[in-house]
Enzyme design. Structure first.
Site: not given
Ligand code: GLN
Length: 483
Positions: A78, A153, A177
């Site tokens: 990420k 996210s 997330s």
């Protein structure tokens, strides 16, 4: 054989037996990325040439007898986790040109095993969101239905793992997330106990809630990554000096006699009937496997969202004050220092960070602190003690991950409150600091994955492995998006 269909475990075995090379495995994933990215946009940056170099090095190490399960395994990260020498935008224009000067501790630890870094994945801006739609660099699509969001996210990481663009992907979880996008995309998502993994080198969102996590195709795979990430770190004073157990010992222990609690507050009106049916089916499976299932209660969990959306913005307003246009990223030239700050922040931050900076600044300012922040922290205390109480009687809790399967792109983007409510089942774990696993448990009629959440007491992740892998085997789902 399609090398992108393999799990980490299978790939590692083939690598060890020299039936495949890491270069071949990496090339297969890079080709899949090339083919699918125009549709999915899971990645913000693909490190093609570096990946191939690392793969060659991994093949050399394997040739010399290196036998970590992750050697030569391609993975994605990420874009709010620092990987030295690569971009780390956090999905924000304000960090568009930022290059990480060092490795996050979890990356440093993984690198010792020699996996192959494929690139950085998309996320909601500064990891604020549940759909990956607030990224400043465009949205990511759900591999099961391109008109749906992948969750967020860590939507890019979930999408990359689900679409077999990477064998595993790292995410961060502050309120859900890792688990919610894992559920939306049909992969396993693990959020460790707060304090289990170092946060050093994660771009901070809420420092008292953030944890790095793993997304992978199987529970065993997720834990073989987590095994190497966990442990105390001198650079993160909130990481705790607890020995890291050998998780693999818990893999085949099953759930016979395990006490599983079902918190009744998690089955509120408004939960999608298909989600409810999948969770009920899972509970039945647990009973068939010999678990002792009973109802439990977390009376204040309903206030989690209210507390979370005070505590987190207060931390955000402090954490994001470092983006001043001087030290990091975007810098708008201006006549004096103060207007430089204002203009850099005004044009660098998107609407969601701005909204939260304002809420957090308000809730922690003189005159409001007692009414909001202090109250929210008291509620947090209550919720924490209710989890502790529930774990006095139960080994694990089982709940839905999200009230519904993936929703449509654009469906909720104009309504921040409805997006905040998405964390209803995942946020309480961060508030309490306990670990959770999101596990694919079924498909909706329209073909969207539905996950269930297992929750363990602090530092009892091995129970998530034990029950998660037993359930995974019993369910026997073979999920693969048709792309
Ligand atoms: N949806 C939550 C939020 O927007 C969780 C984010 C996260 O876990 N990073 O804050």
């Amino acid at each position: 054989m399609d090398l992108t269909d393999l799990t980490i475990k299978q790939a590692a075995e083939l690598l060890r037996r020299k039936e495949i090379s890491s270069v071949e495995l990496t090339q297969a994933h890079l080709e899949r990325i090339k083919k699918l990215e125009p549709k999915l946009h899971a990645f913000l940056h693909v490190a093609e040439s570096e990946a191939l170099k690392q793969a060659e090095e991994a093949d050399r190490l394997i040739g010399e007898g290196e036998n970590s399960v992750l050697t030569g395994i391609p993975y994605a990260v990420k874009d709010n986790i620092l990987v030295k020498g690569f971009q780390a935008t956090a999905g924000s224009k304000i960090l568009e040109n930022y290059i990480a000067p060092y490795d996050a501790t979890v990356i440093k630890k993984l690198k010792q095993a020699g996996p192959v870094f494929l690139g950085k994945t998309n996320l909601d801006e500064f990891a604020m969101g549940v759909s990956t739609e607030t990224s400043a660099f465009g949205l990511t699509r759900n591999p099961y239905n391109l008109e749906k969001v992948p969750g967020g996210s860590s939507g890019g990481s979930a999408c990359a793992a689900a679409a077999s663009e990477a064998l595993f992907a790292l995410g961060t979880d502050t309120g859900g997330s890792v688990r919610q996008p894992a559920s939306f995309c049909g992969v396993v998502g693990l959020k460790p106990t707060y304090g289990r993994c170092s946060r050093y080198g994660l771009i901070a969102l809420g420092s008292s809630l953030d944890q790095p996590g793993v997304m992978a195709k199987t529970v065993e795979d997720a834990f073989s990554v987590f095994q190497l990430m966990a442990g105390q770190d001198e650079f993160d004073s909130t990481s705790l000096p607890k020995a890291v157990p050998d998780y693999s010992k818990h893999l085949h222990q099953g759930v016979k006699g395990m006490k599983i609690g079902i918190p009744k507050e998690y089955f509120v009106a408004g939960i999608d009937p298909e989600v409810r049916a999948v969770v009920e089916g899972t509970i039945k499976k647990m009973e068939e496997l010999g678990a002792i299932v009973s109802e439990t209660s977390l009376p204040h969990v309903q206030y989690s969202i209210a507390a979370y959306y005070i505590i987190l913005p207060v931390e955000i307003s402090a954490n994001l004050s470092r983006y001043d246009g001087i030290r990091y990223g975007l810098s708008v030239p201006s006549e004096d220092l103060a207007s430089g700050y204002y203009q850099s922040r005004a044009s660098g931050f998107g609407p969601e960070p701005k909204r939260r900076i304002m809420i957090g600044t308000y809730a922690s300012s003189a005159g409001y602190y007692d009414a909001y922040y202090k109250k929210a922290k008291q509620v947090q205390g209550l919720i924490k003690s209710e989890f502790t109480q529930a774990f006095g009687e139960h080994d694990l809790l089982l709940t839905p991950v999200s009230p519904h399967p993936a929703f449509g792109i654009g469906e909720k983007s104009s309504d921040p409150l409805s997006l905040y409510l998405e964390d209803i089942f995942t946020g309480p774990l961060n508030i309490a600091g306990v670990p959770g696993l999101s596990l694919p448990a079924g498909l909706s009629k329209s073909g969207l994955p539905i996950g269930v959440q297992l929750i363990a007491p602090h530092f009892a992740e091995e129970r998530l492995l034990q029950a998660g892998s037993a359930l995974e085997q019993a369910l026997g789902l073979k999920l693969k998006p048709d792309l």
